[in-house]
Write an enzyme that holds these catalytic residues in place. Structure first.
Site, short mmCIF file in Angstrom:
data_model
loop_
_atom_site.label_atom_id
_atom_site.label_comp_id
_atom_site.label_asym_id
_atom_site.label_seq_id
_atom_site.Cartn_x
_atom_site.Cartn_y
_atom_site.Cartn_z
N LYS A 85 0.84 -1.20 0.00
CA LYS A 85 0.00 0.00 0.00
C LYS A 85 0.88 1.26 0.00
O LYS A 85 0.68 2.16 -0.80
CB LYS A 85 -0.94 0.02 1.23
CG LYS A 85 -1.87 -1.19 1.27
CD LYS A 85 -2.80 -1.17 2.49
CE LYS A 85 -2.11 -1.29 3.83
NZ LYS A 85 -1.41 -2.58 4.06
N ARG A 92 10.51 -1.35 11.41
CA ARG A 92 9.38 -1.18 12.32
C ARG A 92 9.34 -2.27 13.37
O ARG A 92 9.56 -3.44 13.07
CB ARG A 92 8.07 -1.18 11.51
CG ARG A 92 7.66 0.21 11.08
CD ARG A 92 6.55 0.22 10.08
NE ARG A 92 5.38 -0.57 10.44
CZ ARG A 92 4.29 -0.63 9.68
NH1 ARG A 92 4.22 0.06 8.55
NH2 ARG A 92 3.26 -1.36 10.05
#
Ligand code: AP5
Ligand code: MG
Ligand code: ZN
Length: 217
Positions: free
Chosen positions: A13, A160
């Protein structure tokens, strides 16, 4: 034009958003990026979001909906938004539709990027993100020109905390139980565009751009 990018964690995305933004003249609104920015600033919202994100769970709807609706009230969003990671529950999808309808606007298209689960895990374990502009890179499939530095803004790249394999597995479970139902929601509205995301980044980007152009003619 208001477009939603829908897809599992790691589907691409953010990667496709970077390609589409330059072509569509819309503003990128990514709920995950908004939460991470709030966390960097150590705001109350950021600290609340962290407690869910680190477990791979969704932040409660009310908090998420308020944050995103607040963001799209800003003037820069008036000409169109590319939503990334929002909506991802039925309540979020309905709240967004209600809000836009109240302003005489609507979601025009929902691009559903489909990628097999094993590929998603590989993508997330090799991902690096720019701390400044949030652009995603990958050790193998899209490495930065200089190790540890963003090509676009020179920002520092980091991994992350929620890209650990066990958290990724939880995020995938949550995607299939809570987000997949909105695929049907948008399909019934005849807004869904399915894209095979298990191909090269540019190939996927070209297909999405072509589909959105065809839809807006
Ligand atoms: P969020 O930040 O939205 O994460 P996500 O949906 O899990 O998606 P990702 O950002 O991990 O994946 P992506 O699809 O953007 O993939 P990318 O382009 O980076 O959400 C994080 C958390 O915030 C949630 O778990 C939740 O706690 C909270 N949250 C956020 N929104 C919320 C909401 N609406 N409601 C409640 N809670 C919410 O690509 C991945 C990697 O693959 C990169 O390394 C990239 O270089 C590589 N890659 C991309 N495309 C390709 C390709 N075609 N081929 C090969 N490699 C590729
Ligand atoms: Mg992303
Ligand atoms: Zn950057």
């Amino acid at each position: 034009m208001n477009v939603v990018l829908l897809g599992a964690p790691g589907a691409g995305k953010g990667t496709q958003a970077a390609i589409l933004l330059s072509q569509l003249g819309v503003v990128h609104v990514a709920s995950g990026d908004l939460f991470r920015r709030a966390l960097e600033k150590k705001t109350e919202l950021g600290l609340l979001a962290k407690s869910y994100m680190e477990k791979g769970e969704l932040v409660p709807d009310e908090v998420t909906i308020n944050m995103v609706l607040e963001r799209i009230r800003q003037q820069d969003c008036a000409d169109g938004v590319l939503f990334d990671g929002f909506p991802r529950t039925l309540s979020q999808a309905e709240a967004l539709d209600d809000k836009l309808a109240g302003e005489g606007r609507q979601i025009d298209s929902v691009v559903y990027i489909e990628v097999p689960a094993e590929e998603l895990v590989k993508r997330l374990s090799g991902r690096w993100i720019c701390r400044e502009c949030q652009t995603p890179y990958h050790e193998q499939s899209s490495p930065p020109k200089e190790v540890g530095r963003c090509d676009i803004c020179g920002g520092e790249l980091y991994q992350r905390a929620d890209d650990k394999e066990e958290t990724v597995r939880e995020r995938l479970k949550v995607f299939f139980s809570q987000t997949v139902p909105i695929v049907e929601y948008y399909d019934l509205q005849k807004k869904l565009l399915r894209v095979d995301g298990n191909r090269g980044i540019d190939e996927v980007g070209a297909e999405i751009t072509g589909m959105l152009r065809a839809g807006s003619d």
